[in-house]
Design a protein around this motif. Sequence first.
Motif, PDB file in Angstrom:
ATOM      1  N   HIS A 166       9.861  -0.288 -29.934  1.00 19.78           N
ATOM      2  CA  HIS A 166       8.442   0.026 -29.803  1.00 19.78           C
ATOM      3  C   HIS A 166       8.281   1.188 -28.823  1.00 19.78           C
ATOM      4  CE1 HIS A 166       6.775  -3.368 -32.018  1.00 19.78           C
ATOM      5  NE2 HIS A 166       7.641  -4.181 -31.411  1.00 19.78           N
TER       6      HIS A 166
ATOM      7  N   CYS B 132       6.569  -9.804 -33.172  1.00 11.95           N
ATOM      8  CA  CYS B 132       6.417 -10.017 -31.725  1.00 11.95           C
ATOM      9  C   CYS B 132       4.972  -9.857 -31.283  1.00 11.95           C
ATOM     10  CB  CYS B 132       7.315  -9.052 -30.947  1.00 11.95           C
ATOM     11  SG  CYS B 132       6.648  -7.374 -30.865  1.00 11.95           S
TER      12      CYS B 132
ATOM     13  N   ARG C 290       3.444  -6.981 -30.883  1.00 11.03           N
ATOM     14  CA  ARG C 290       3.184  -5.650 -30.338  1.00 11.03           C
ATOM     15  C   ARG C 290       2.722  -4.724 -31.454  1.00 11.03           C
ATOM     16  NH1 ARG C 290       7.270  -7.749 -27.624  1.00 11.03           N
ATOM     17  NH2 ARG C 290       7.069  -7.873 -25.346  1.00 11.03           N
TER      18      ARG C 290
ATOM     19  N   LYS D 124       7.318   1.617 -34.118  1.00 11.93           N
ATOM     20  CA  LYS D 124       8.736   1.430 -33.781  1.00 11.93           C
ATOM     21  C   LYS D 124       9.547   2.629 -34.249  1.00 11.93           C
ATOM     22  CE  LYS D 124       9.357  -2.901 -35.403  1.00 11.93           C
ATOM     23  NZ  LYS D 124       9.964  -4.242 -35.557  1.00 11.93           N
TER      24      LYS D 124
END
Lengths: 434, 144
Positions: A256, A313, A315, A319
């Motif tokens: 990320h 996750c 987020r 990425k």
Amino acid sequence: MERYYQKEIETASAEQIREWQNERFLKTLAHVWKNNTYYRKKMIDRGVIPEDIHSVDDLWKLPYLTKDDLREAYPYGLMSAPLSDCVRIQSTSGTTGKRVVAFYTKEDIDLWEDCCARAIVAAGGTKEDVVQVCYGYGLFTGGNGLHGGSHKVGCLTLPMSSGNTERQLQFMVDLESTILCCTPSYAAYLAESIYEKGIRNDIKLKAGIFGAEAWTEEMRRDIESRLGIKAYDIYGLTELSGPGVAFECCEQSGMHINEDHFIVETIDPDTGKVLPEGEKGELVFTSITKRAFPLLRYRTKDIAVLKREKCSCGRTFVKMSKPMGRSDDMLIIKGVNVFPSQIETVLLNQGLTSNYQIIVDRVGTTDSIEINVEMTPELFSDTINTIEIRERQITDAMKSMLGIFAKVSIVEPKSIIRSEGKAVRVIDKRKLYG
Amino acid sequence: MSVRQLSVFAENKQGSLYETTAILSEAGINIRAFSVADTNEYGVIRMIVDDPRTAAYSLSSEGKIVSVTDVVGVQISDSQGGLSKLLGIVSQAGINVEYLYAFVSSIPNTANVVLRVSDNETTEKILRESGYSLLTDEIARTQI
Ligand SMILES: [Zn+2]
């Protein structure tokens, strides 16, 4: 339950991220324009002034910065804050030419350490953890960056720096380190030493944050199984702050990018054209929160792919894949992109030296690639059978890394010609360009 | 009990063998036995010398890749069937020979054989029990 260091930021909506980026980008641009003669001149040469830039959508209008600019402007030319506001420099371990130095204000360091703290929490770090930092401390950003991040999370931080394996292992056992921060090759070396000493059951590691050099998935799995940990990748460049520009989460499928601090673009390394997100290209970063050394559109020469999709996750930051190589030394063989750095990674993983030479040729219409590598005492044996088995292992590892067959030839030590102390890495006999 | 053998990596190119022997001669090393195994691209030179330590040091300081391996050295009678008889004994004991080479000896009617096996100790024990004399570094230095 996934944990975050800065939940509101790391899981912000796309609109929110966009808003931050627009606001911070324009503010940084105004700051650079006002305080940095070098970049202002570049903009004027390009015929662009701040009034032409209204949002991140206009980013493409700005000139690129490269490592050559950093060398040319060395040491103070790319600073945008007075020296009196700066509290630190860090520097790259460049192998050619002048070193690159980066400057930081107090706030710059604070934000950089936030980025590293995010990486540590994403790797499962809490204030209960003992973080062993065996990246080098000093001019290199690795040690100081993870050290600061570890403090922020509240972990007990062991500032080991690099080397002295005996002492590393003693502290790892005695102080029950749970998170290891170092280069992947050093992690592999530590794992080996742990086995040799038979202390595998005495270590309490649960995770590792490994960066600053190229490594493969194979190497990741190997380190994970040998140390019984989860191994996370981390990405960064001194020019942009250091480690923590991007970091891996529990999914371990790319890093990320901290988009509240950096805007990322991918470009065609040959034409400089911006590519659609998701296409493989050279990563270009614009730092939007730094005061002392904010670089706009800095070309990293790292080739990678961006992936913007929902991550398990939670987020929301885009990425990036592991860098696949460097734009300045990419070879196209049988239509496949091959990077000398990939070949070097395989050789080092196989315990060979980085003294190698790649010979690319074309017979008829078929490309061929041959890798000459110097014999080492570890590879050598008095029985040819043993040497041949090792050769096959190298060839197989090369095939799985490159996706094409490469002939590996072992040559005598010091027989690869060096010019000015550095080996000529690639000999391309194809004469593709006339 | 076994003999130390020197192995040197050599690419298949002109002058490669000469380089190695020249370094040894320069260092005052006497080569007692010499054999080369090769593939299309490279070879391994195997030698018994009078002073393996100095030899290994001289070669590696000239940039050669050297390894020192313990091998079994045995004296056989230099007559018809001598080698065959030896190999018969070894094979019957279930010992796998990776490679071997033979060379004449200064002792009349005697030849020397170097055997590379996986288990030196067992091999030596069996050969001794079958009445063979084994070579040692001491013998290699002075009188073979
Ligand atoms: Zn994620």
